[in-house]
Scaffold this motif. Structure first.
Motif, mmCIF file in Angstrom:
data_model
loop_
_atom_site.group_PDB
_atom_site.id
_atom_site.type_symbol
_atom_site.label_atom_id
_atom_site.label_comp_id
_atom_site.label_asym_id
_atom_site.label_seq_id
_atom_site.Cartn_x
_atom_site.Cartn_y
_atom_site.Cartn_z
ATOM 1 N N UNK A 152 13.075 6.210 -8.613
ATOM 2 C CA UNK A 152 12.494 7.145 -7.640
ATOM 3 C C UNK A 152 13.445 7.415 -6.480
ATOM 4 N N UNK A 153 14.371 6.514 -6.257
ATOM 5 C CA UNK A 153 15.263 6.656 -5.116
ATOM 6 C C UNK A 153 14.525 6.521 -3.799
ATOM 7 N N UNK A 154 13.477 5.718 -3.786
ATOM 8 C CA UNK A 154 12.646 5.563 -2.590
ATOM 9 C C UNK A 154 11.838 4.285 -2.709
ATOM 10 N N UNK A 155 11.262 3.868 -1.579
ATOM 11 C CA UNK A 155 10.350 2.736 -1.605
ATOM 12 C C UNK A 155 9.059 3.116 -2.307
ATOM 13 N N UNK A 156 8.448 2.156 -2.962
ATOM 14 C CA UNK A 156 7.130 2.346 -3.545
ATOM 15 C C UNK A 156 6.249 1.191 -3.105
ATOM 16 N N UNK A 157 4.967 1.482 -2.937
ATOM 17 C CA UNK A 157 4.021 0.477 -2.453
ATOM 18 C C UNK A 157 2.967 0.183 -3.512
ATOM 19 N N UNK A 158 2.425 -1.024 -3.431
ATOM 20 C CA UNK A 158 1.557 -1.524 -4.486
ATOM 21 C C UNK A 158 0.578 -2.522 -3.904
ATOM 22 N N UNK A 159 -0.678 -2.453 -4.369
ATOM 23 C CA UNK A 159 -1.659 -3.492 -4.070
ATOM 24 C C UNK A 159 -2.000 -4.212 -5.365
ATOM 25 N N UNK A 160 -2.140 -5.536 -5.267
ATOM 26 C CA UNK A 160 -2.482 -6.362 -6.423
ATOM 27 C C UNK A 160 -3.721 -7.169 -6.075
ATOM 28 N N UNK A 161 -4.691 -7.197 -6.988
ATOM 29 C CA UNK A 161 -5.945 -7.899 -6.760
ATOM 30 C C UNK A 161 -6.134 -8.962 -7.835
ATOM 31 N N UNK A 162 -6.302 -10.212 -7.389
ATOM 32 C CA UNK A 162 -6.553 -11.312 -8.296
ATOM 33 C C UNK A 162 -5.381 -12.257 -8.403
ATOM 34 N N UNK A 163 -5.683 -13.490 -8.825
ATOM 35 C CA UNK A 163 -4.661 -14.531 -8.995
ATOM 36 C C UNK A 163 -4.064 -14.515 -10.392
ATOM 37 N N UNK A 164 -4.891 -14.289 -11.390
ATOM 38 C CA UNK A 164 -4.455 -14.296 -12.773
ATOM 39 C C UNK A 164 -5.411 -13.424 -13.567
ATOM 40 N N UNK A 165 -5.114 -13.243 -14.851
ATOM 41 C CA UNK A 165 -5.944 -12.407 -15.710
ATOM 42 C C UNK A 165 -5.101 -11.348 -16.393
ATOM 43 N N UNK A 166 -5.724 -10.619 -17.297
ATOM 44 C CA UNK A 166 -5.001 -9.589 -18.046
ATOM 45 C C UNK A 166 -4.652 -8.442 -17.103
ATOM 46 N N UNK A 167 -3.409 -7.926 -17.148
ATOM 47 C CA UNK A 167 -2.999 -6.895 -16.185
ATOM 48 C C UNK A 167 -3.592 -5.526 -16.490
ATOM 49 N N UNK A 168 -4.159 -4.913 -15.455
ATOM 50 C CA UNK A 168 -4.721 -3.566 -15.536
ATOM 51 C C UNK A 168 -4.080 -2.721 -14.436
ATOM 52 N N UNK A 169 -3.401 -1.641 -14.827
ATOM 53 C CA UNK A 169 -2.802 -0.727 -13.851
ATOM 54 C C UNK A 169 -3.783 0.403 -13.618
ATOM 55 N N UNK A 170 -4.164 0.613 -12.350
ATOM 56 C CA UNK A 170 -5.115 1.664 -11.984
ATOM 57 C C UNK A 170 -4.372 2.735 -11.187
ATOM 58 N N UNK A 171 -4.318 3.935 -11.722
ATOM 59 C CA UNK A 171 -3.627 5.046 -11.068
ATOM 60 C C UNK A 171 -4.578 5.782 -10.122
ATOM 61 N N UNK A 172 -4.068 6.235 -8.971
ATOM 62 C CA UNK A 172 -4.931 6.959 -8.027
ATOM 63 C C UNK A 172 -5.217 8.386 -8.485
#
Length: 234
Positions: free
Chosen positions: A13-33
């Motif tokens: 992207x040539x830029x910073x990207x931001x991310x929120x992560x919820x939970x300690x462990x578990x199967x990964x789910x990516x939620x797009x806005x």
């Protein structure tokens, strides 16, 4: 419920990207806005809260990345060829940076992807382009044809990012292994688009669930009901 914020530089992207992560462990789910939404949207509209029990119970770990819609599909100040190219950079960021890092963190070979409205397009487009990395696809109130965003412009890049165009010819074996849910409701203006995508999948004999049980409109109230139920399929 653990919440973690990350900001880092993306080379694609040539830029910073931001991310929120919820939970300690578990199967990964990516939620797009949704349309031009930010990484904190799913939290603000309580989509994350709707899945609290699954997150706290360690069933899933949810990742909410930022979008770059204002520079891609909704970047009306840019020529359509630049918009689609910017989306390709976003796809490369997901495919080569973010999702491999998530797989390493969660010790998985695939991830689940989900999204409401335009986030559902992002989830589906990534899943169908990269089925080797996606085990589950959950869309809620989504539409999938992006040609109307480009003022009649069309090239190979548009074709390969427009699921109704390229999906009929897709042949990666992992596509037939994916757990797919296409959720919509009776008064959602995106319902015909969801039904159209379901027909394409059916014609390819790709197993999926077209879930049209819901009564309501194109809104978060319905999506907050759908989301935890779909997560139970993991």
């Amino acid at each position: 419920m653990q919440e973690r914020y990350i900001k880092y530089y993306s080379h694609h992207l040539g830029a910073d990207n931001e991310l929120l992560i919820f939970g300690n462990w578990g199967y990964p789910v990516i939620v797009f806005p949704t349309t031009m939404g930010r990484y904190y949207e799913a939290k603000d509209f309580k989509l994350i809260e709707s899945a609290r029990s699954q997150i706290e119970g360690g069933k899933v770990k949810i990742y909410c990345p930022d979008s770059i819609d204002k520079y891609s599909w909704y970047g009306k100040h840019l020529h359509p060829s630049e918009r689609i190219q910017n989306h390709i950079y976003y796809d490369q960021y997901l495919n080569e940076e973010l999702i491999p890092a998530i797989m390493r963190e969660c010790n998985t070979s695939k991830v689940a992807v989900a999204g409401c409205s335009f986030g559902g397009f992002h989830a589906a487009n990534f899943a169908f382009r990269h089925p080797d990395k996606v085990s589950h696809l959950f869309t809620m109130g989504a539409a999938f044809d992006i040609r109307s965003f480009l003022n009649g412009f069309y090239n190979e890049n548009v074709y390969f990012n427009n699921p109704p165009d390229y999906l009929p010819n897709a042949n990666q074996p992992d596509l037939w292994q994916m757990n797919i849910v296409l959720g919509t409701c009776n008064a959602d203006f995106c319902k015909p688009e969801t039904e159209r995508l379901s027909k394409i999948l059916s014609n390819k004999k790709v197993n999926h669930w077209l879930d049209v049980r819901w009564h309501g409109t194109h809104d978060w109230d319905i999506w907050r009901e759908m989301f935890p139920e779909y997560l139970n399929r993991i």
